[in-house]
Design a protein around this motif. Structure first.
Motif, short mmCIF file in Angstrom:
data_model
loop_
_atom_site.label_atom_id
_atom_site.label_comp_id
_atom_site.label_asym_id
_atom_site.label_seq_id
_atom_site.Cartn_x
_atom_site.Cartn_y
_atom_site.Cartn_z
N VAL A 24 0.87 -1.17 0.00
CA VAL A 24 0.00 0.00 0.00
C VAL A 24 0.91 1.22 0.00
CG1 VAL A 24 -1.90 -1.16 1.19
CG2 VAL A 24 -0.19 0.06 2.52
N SER A 25 0.37 2.36 -0.37
CA SER A 25 1.19 3.57 -0.46
C SER A 25 1.72 3.98 0.92
CB SER A 25 0.38 4.71 -1.05
OG SER A 25 1.10 5.93 -0.95
N GLU A 50 -5.86 -0.07 10.45
CA GLU A 50 -6.12 -1.19 9.53
C GLU A 50 -4.86 -1.64 8.79
OE1 GLU A 50 -6.33 2.33 6.75
OE2 GLU A 50 -6.72 1.90 8.87
N LEU A 51 -3.73 -0.97 9.03
CA LEU A 51 -2.48 -1.30 8.35
C LEU A 51 -1.54 -2.07 9.27
CD1 LEU A 51 -1.74 2.11 6.58
CD2 LEU A 51 -2.95 0.12 5.65
N GLU A 99 7.88 -4.93 5.35
CA GLU A 99 6.68 -5.11 4.55
C GLU A 99 5.57 -4.22 5.08
OE1 GLU A 99 3.68 -8.83 3.40
OE2 GLU A 99 5.75 -9.23 4.02
N LEU A 100 4.82 -3.61 4.17
CA LEU A 100 3.69 -2.77 4.53
C LEU A 100 2.47 -3.25 3.76
CD1 LEU A 100 2.37 -0.19 5.78
CD2 LEU A 100 3.20 1.06 3.76
N GLU A 104 -5.02 -7.39 7.86
CA GLU A 104 -5.68 -8.66 7.58
C GLU A 104 -4.95 -9.45 6.51
OE1 GLU A 104 -8.00 -10.03 9.34
OE2 GLU A 104 -8.05 -8.27 10.65
N ARG A 105 -4.53 -8.80 5.43
CA ARG A 105 -3.82 -9.51 4.37
C ARG A 105 -2.49 -10.04 4.86
NH1 ARG A 105 -5.55 -5.48 0.49
NH2 ARG A 105 -3.55 -4.43 0.77
N LEU A 106 -1.77 -9.20 5.60
CA LEU A 106 -0.45 -9.62 6.08
C LEU A 106 -0.56 -10.81 7.03
CD1 LEU A 106 2.44 -7.30 7.07
CD2 LEU A 106 1.87 -9.21 8.54
#
Length: 245
Positions: A24-25, A50-51, A99-100, A104-106
């Motif tokens: 993500v940016s 959320e990140l 990693e960014l 949830e995805r991570l």
């Protein structure tokens, strides 16, 4: 975790990372609040609403926390991540993985890539035992495979096997389920013990029973402690041939 205690509640004012794993940016990190720091295996996860930022230090990476008026202790060329809040600055040096992504995805990726973590609330000893038994290699090698049990390092590997009475050269196919479960139980017990000492600022040296005891008598039977590099991983291995079978 000291990072959690120090950074929790900080609002990010400046963020920079040198990585190809920014999904993500980086611009959206600014203004996010640090909810917590947690671990998954050997990964450090910073949750920012959320990140999430994932750091893996491997052998050479380090994390430093600075006050905003403090100078860096290492050269800027070594910086892989810079996160600055209103009071503190977190700097990761030489971290191979930065990693960014969304939290949830991570976390979904890590749950696929890694085995159960004894320090997490979702620890599943039955799944850990299944993965260990299915690893298809020597038990001393399997315990360092993060897909089997996440977070086990070489000191823990030696201590787990000694206390479980299992020789590192035993193939997992030759282990019965009582032996497999004994290894998994020791993995949980020792990771908890190591963490408690770390939180208290206590060294783990005084509680080690086999690691680095080459040429000393076995603490259990008085026999010699053997040292060698286990192949093919070439990791320091200590074993008592009398106590470990």
């Amino acid at each position: 975790m000291r990072i959690d205690a120090k950074l929790k509640g900080e609002v990010v004012r400046l963020f920079w990372a040198r990585s190809r794993r920014l999904f993500v940016s980086p611009k959206v990190v600014v203004g996010k609040r640090v909810d917590r720091a947690e671990s998954f295996g050997k990964n450090i996860i910073l949750k920012l609403e959320e990140l999430a930022i994932r750091l893996h230090l491997m052998m050479y990476g380090t994390i430093h926390l600075y006050r905003l008026d403090e100078p860096l202790l290492k050269p800027e060329r070594m910086v892989r991540l810079w996160l600055e809040g209103d009071r503190l600055r977190l700097v990761a040096y030489n971290a191979p993985i930065v990693e960014l992504d969304s939290y949830e995805r991570l976390m979904s990726r890590l749950r696929v890539e890694l085995g159960p973590d004894p320090l997490r609330s979702e620890w599943n000893p039955e799944e850990a035992a299944r993965r260990l038994k299915a690893s298809g290699t020597k038990v001393g090698i399997a315990l360092l495979d993060q897909r089997v049990i996440a977070g086990i390092g070489n000191i823990l590997r030696n201590e787990i096997l000694f206390r479980a009475g299992i020789h590192p050269e035993r193939h997992v196919d030759d282990l019965n389920m009582e032996e497999v479960n004994r290894i998994v139980e020791e993995a949980k017990r020792l990771t908890d013990m190591f963490l408690k000492r770390k939180i208290k600022g206590e060294r783990i040296g005084p509680i080690l029973m086999i690691y680095n005891r080459f040429r000393q008598a076995c603490i259990n039977c008085g026999g010699p402690v053997k040292f060698y590099l286990q192949e093919p991983i070439k990791r320091k291995t200590f074993v008592c041939e009398r106590c470990q079978h």
